[in-house]
Design a protein around this motif. Structure first.
Motif, PDB file in Angstrom:
ATOM      1  N   ASN A 133      14.896  17.342  22.662  1.00 14.02           N
ATOM      2  CA  ASN A 133      14.439  18.698  22.985  1.00 14.02           C
ATOM      3  C   ASN A 133      14.719  19.665  21.859  1.00 14.02           C
ATOM      4  OD1 ASN A 133      15.592  17.439  25.803  1.00 14.02           O
ATOM      5  ND2 ASN A 133      13.631  18.471  26.078  1.00 14.02           N
ATOM      6  N   ASP A 134      15.919  19.591  21.291  1.00 16.90           N
ATOM      7  CA  ASP A 134      16.275  20.494  20.201  1.00 16.90           C
ATOM      8  C   ASP A 134      15.289  20.352  19.043  1.00 16.90           C
ATOM      9  OD1 ASP A 134      18.504  21.240  21.671  1.00 16.90           O
ATOM     10  OD2 ASP A 134      19.886  19.933  20.575  1.00 16.90           O
ATOM     11  N   PHE A 135      14.931  19.122  18.727  1.00 18.81           N
ATOM     12  CA  PHE A 135      14.037  18.856  17.598  1.00 18.81           C
ATOM     13  C   PHE A 135      12.639  19.396  17.861  1.00 18.81           C
ATOM     14  CE2 PHE A 135      11.031  15.776  15.558  1.00 18.81           C
ATOM     15  CZ  PHE A 135      11.260  16.141  14.242  1.00 18.81           C
ATOM     16  N   TYR A 136      12.045  19.016  18.973  1.00 21.09           N
ATOM     17  CA  TYR A 136      10.662  19.416  19.227  1.00 21.09           C
ATOM     18  C   TYR A 136      10.532  20.902  19.547  1.00 21.09           C
ATOM     19  CZ  TYR A 136       8.792  14.742  18.738  1.00 21.09           C
ATOM     20  OH  TYR A 136       8.393  13.513  18.214  1.00 21.09           O
ATOM     21  N   GLU A 137      11.523  21.484  20.152  1.00 26.57           N
ATOM     22  CA  GLU A 137      11.478  22.931  20.368  1.00 26.57           C
ATOM     23  C   GLU A 137      11.510  23.675  19.041  1.00 26.57           C
ATOM     24  OE1 GLU A 137      14.627  23.877  23.093  1.00 26.57           O
ATOM     25  OE2 GLU A 137      13.800  22.594  24.678  1.00 26.57           O
TER      26      GLU A 137
END
Length: 363
Positions: A133-137
């Motif tokens: 999530n951190d990456f794609y957000e």
């Protein structure tokens, strides 16, 4: 090439070329009345010089220039290495690649989806942690900032979050997918979410819709840039060929379906024989209206932007088919690798799906 005028991205059906952007064939698109195209781009290819001049993106951009609607999923592949953490050198590499692709496509293609199948293109440890999530957000926010800084509110390009997969399996509905939907809903710059319902039964598609629709804002839509019954086809690959078909075409009784298909890579069927082979299987014939039924299902929600259906076969998939493979060639509108060439230059058609695809362009 004659120009086309694609309708707005409201309940449209696109021809999906997957990674084969360089093989976009405008005669094939014309033959099935397609005005929208969808494909995906492996982001590591951005390291190979200017993105806009690479054969695949260049072909997609040519299509956009000539009036086709265009959807591009950005495929970040981290199946063998950790997903980058924001602020690290690996993240800077990902963002540099993203900037190169955005420079080539922003305000030129209609839809950019951040991610292709993120939860399948990451290590299990990452897809079950907040790391994904951190990456794609961070990628989505970066893309939105790029769009705002270069085009303000006037860009034609909508940003979607990439495709959720296997939602028909409760085990794939996780804290991470729930956060994916929560981020989509709360982020004003995001137009919606993509889903890939590759299912084992038509009813499985509804489970995807039941999962994502309640989370979307009133102004958001969903994509279904890939959908099929490939899991059902796969479950029958070891079934014996229909005995009547086998007898009529000189195939040894009991030959498994996968072997019959694999053999076509060396000795292709005619269009008539290929379609007779497909429809000789009850599990296929019983689902011959799948494409239309699912488009009706998607459209009935009032929330579909664009769905994508595979337009052509992949040679390596046919040649390397085995009993545990995904038989994507059963879905394809055109059949260049299981069938002999047709007179007139176009590949043989799947006569189950092509008429439905054409009809589904004209609601």
């Amino acid at each position: 090439m004659s120009p086309v005028k694609a309708p707005p991205a409201t309940a449209e059906l696109a021809a999906n070329v997957n990674e084969n952007l360089d093989q976009i064939n405008f005669e094939q698109l014309k033959a099935v009345s397609a005005t929208w195209i969808r494909g995906f781009y492996p982001m590591e290819n951005a390291d190979q010089g200017g993105v806009a001049t690479q054969p695949g993106p260049a072909k997609l951009l040519t299509a956009a220039t000539h009036g086709y609607g265009t959807v591009l999923n950005l495929k970040f592949q981290y199946g063998g290495v950790p997903i980058p953490v924001p602020g690290t050198p690996a993240m800077r590499t990902a963002l540099t690649r993203l900037d190169k692709v955005l420079a080539a496509t922003m305000n030129r293609v209609d839809i950019v989806a951040i991610g292709n199948e993120p939860f399948l293109e990451a290590r299990a440890a990452d897809s079950r942690s907040s790391r994904i999530n951190d990456f794609y957000e961070a990628l989505a926010q970066h893309a939105a900032q790029y769009r705002q800084s270069h085009f303000g509110s006037n860009s034609r390009t909508k940003i979607y979050m990439g495709a959720l997969t296997h939602l028909d399996d409760p085990a794939s509905q996780t804290a991470q997918t729930r956060r994916w939907m929560a981020f989509t809903a709360k982020t004003q710059s995001i137009a919606g979410v993509d889903i890939h319902p590759h299912v084992g039964a038509p009813s499985g598609v509804q489970k995807y819709l039941d999962y994502v629709l309640p989370s979307l804002r009133a102004d958001q839509r969903f994509l279904a840039t890939e959908f099929s019954l490939v899991q059902l086809w796969k479950a029958h690959l070891s079934d014996p060929v229909d005995p009547h078909f086998a007898a009529a075409h000189g195939i040894k009784a009991g030959t498994p379906i996968w072997q019959v298909v694999k053999n076509t890579s060396a000795k292709p069927f005619t269009e008539k024989v290929w379609n007779a082979f497909l429809l000789s299987n009850s599990w296929y014939a019983d689902n011959r209206t799948f494409l239309t039924e699912q488009m009706e299902r998607f459209r009935s929600t009032g929330k579909l932007a664009v769905a994508g259906y595979g337009i052509t076969q992949n040679k390596s998939v046919v040649r390397n088919l085995g009993p545990q493979s995904h038989p994507w060639m059963f879905n394809s509108l055109f059949c260049p690798f299981t069938c002999e060439p047709e007179a007139g230059g176009l590949p043989a058609e799947n006569t189950t799906w092509c008429p439905e695809f054409r009809a589904d362009q004209h609601r």
